[in-house]
Design an enzyme around this catalytic site. Sequence first.
Site, PDB file in Angstrom:
ATOM      1  N   GLY A  75      -1.989  -9.656  -0.341  1.00 27.10           N
ATOM      2  CA  GLY A  75      -1.021 -10.686   0.031  1.00 27.10           C
ATOM      3  C   GLY A  75       0.069 -10.850  -1.018  1.00 27.10           C
ATOM      4  O   GLY A  75       0.509  -9.883  -1.634  1.00 27.10           O
ATOM      5  N   GLU A 126      -3.321  -2.281  -6.589  1.00 31.10           N
ATOM      6  CA  GLU A 126      -2.678  -2.996  -5.490  1.00 31.10           C
ATOM      7  C   GLU A 126      -3.344  -4.343  -5.265  1.00 31.10           C
ATOM      8  O   GLU A 126      -4.568  -4.430  -5.144  1.00 31.10           O
ATOM      9  CB  GLU A 126      -2.739  -2.185  -4.196  1.00 31.10           C
ATOM     10  CG  GLU A 126      -2.033  -2.890  -3.042  1.00 31.10           C
ATOM     11  CD  GLU A 126      -2.379  -2.315  -1.685  1.00 31.10           C
ATOM     12  OE1 GLU A 126      -2.079  -2.986  -0.666  1.00 31.10           O
ATOM     13  OE2 GLU A 126      -2.938  -1.210  -1.626  1.00 31.10           O
ATOM     14  N   THR A 181       0.827  -1.211   0.000  1.00 35.83           N
ATOM     15  CA  THR A 181       0.000   0.000   0.000  1.00 35.83           C
ATOM     16  C   THR A 181       0.858   1.256   0.000  1.00 35.83           C
ATOM     17  O   THR A 181       0.569   2.225  -0.710  1.00 35.83           O
ATOM     18  CB  THR A 181      -0.934   0.008   1.219  1.00 35.83           C
ATOM     19  OG1 THR A 181      -1.719  -1.189   1.222  1.00 35.83           O
ATOM     20  CG2 THR A 181      -1.860   1.213   1.176  1.00 35.83           C
ATOM     21  N   LYS A 231      -7.962  -1.180  -5.597  1.00 32.83           N
ATOM     22  CA  LYS A 231      -7.676  -2.282  -4.672  1.00 32.83           C
ATOM     23  C   LYS A 231      -8.774  -3.300  -4.933  1.00 32.83           C
ATOM     24  O   LYS A 231      -9.820  -3.294  -4.280  1.00 32.83           O
ATOM     25  CB  LYS A 231      -7.715  -1.780  -3.223  1.00 32.83           C
ATOM     26  CG  LYS A 231      -7.562  -2.861  -2.167  1.00 32.83           C
ATOM     27  CD  LYS A 231      -6.125  -3.281  -1.978  1.00 32.83           C
ATOM     28  CE  LYS A 231      -6.008  -4.264  -0.815  1.00 32.83           C
ATOM     29  NZ  LYS A 231      -4.620  -4.724  -0.594  1.00 32.83           N
TER      30      LYS A 231
END
Length: 207
Positions: free
Chosen positions: A173, A170, A68, A89
């Site tokens: 994990g 983004e 991030t 995201k």
Amino acid sequence: SDPQRYPRGRPGCGSASARSMSGTISRTSSMRSRRWARLRPMARRRAGRTNRAAGLFITGTDTGVGKTLVAAALAAWCRARGLNVGVMKPIATGVHQDAGDGRPCISPDARLLARAAQVDDAWDLINPVCYREPLAPYAAAIRTGRPVAWTQIQRAYRQLGERHPLLIVEGIGGLLVPLTRRRTVADLIKRLALPCVVVARMRLGTL
């Protein structure tokens, strides 16, 4: 410098090794500048296209590695240079913040990305899939009975691409985090057809 103290070929002021190291650093810095400079013409060339945007997909070696932060920094960097950059995201888990628009949750990472890029796109586009359970997306989807909506992600990506010729996306994990029974983050990157940046920890064994 004293040629007796620093013979040719050994480290020292003015030595061949020092000059070589200085040249390597300069070339590396220049390569980075050229690489980022290519984003501007890419964004301009694709400004009129609606099928695909230029940009980067930010993934990492694991959770909490700094994806991030890197994604937000890149978005802010692009915005500061006058580029029309959007952020996304696609999937988030472990989220307990209400979106405020009727949605049950919105990722704080998505909020940070939106602030960095200075965009006001709908949260359904920036963060189309969100789970409260702090689990891998596939596990969270099973627990909630709500599968990861690939069609929704792709539709949101296309709509953001129509608004912004440059996108910073983004992931969640690491590369092999399961999204469905057969698909991982790596499959999502392939589906969106974006070049990938892997954020890694600076410690032994990372690679």
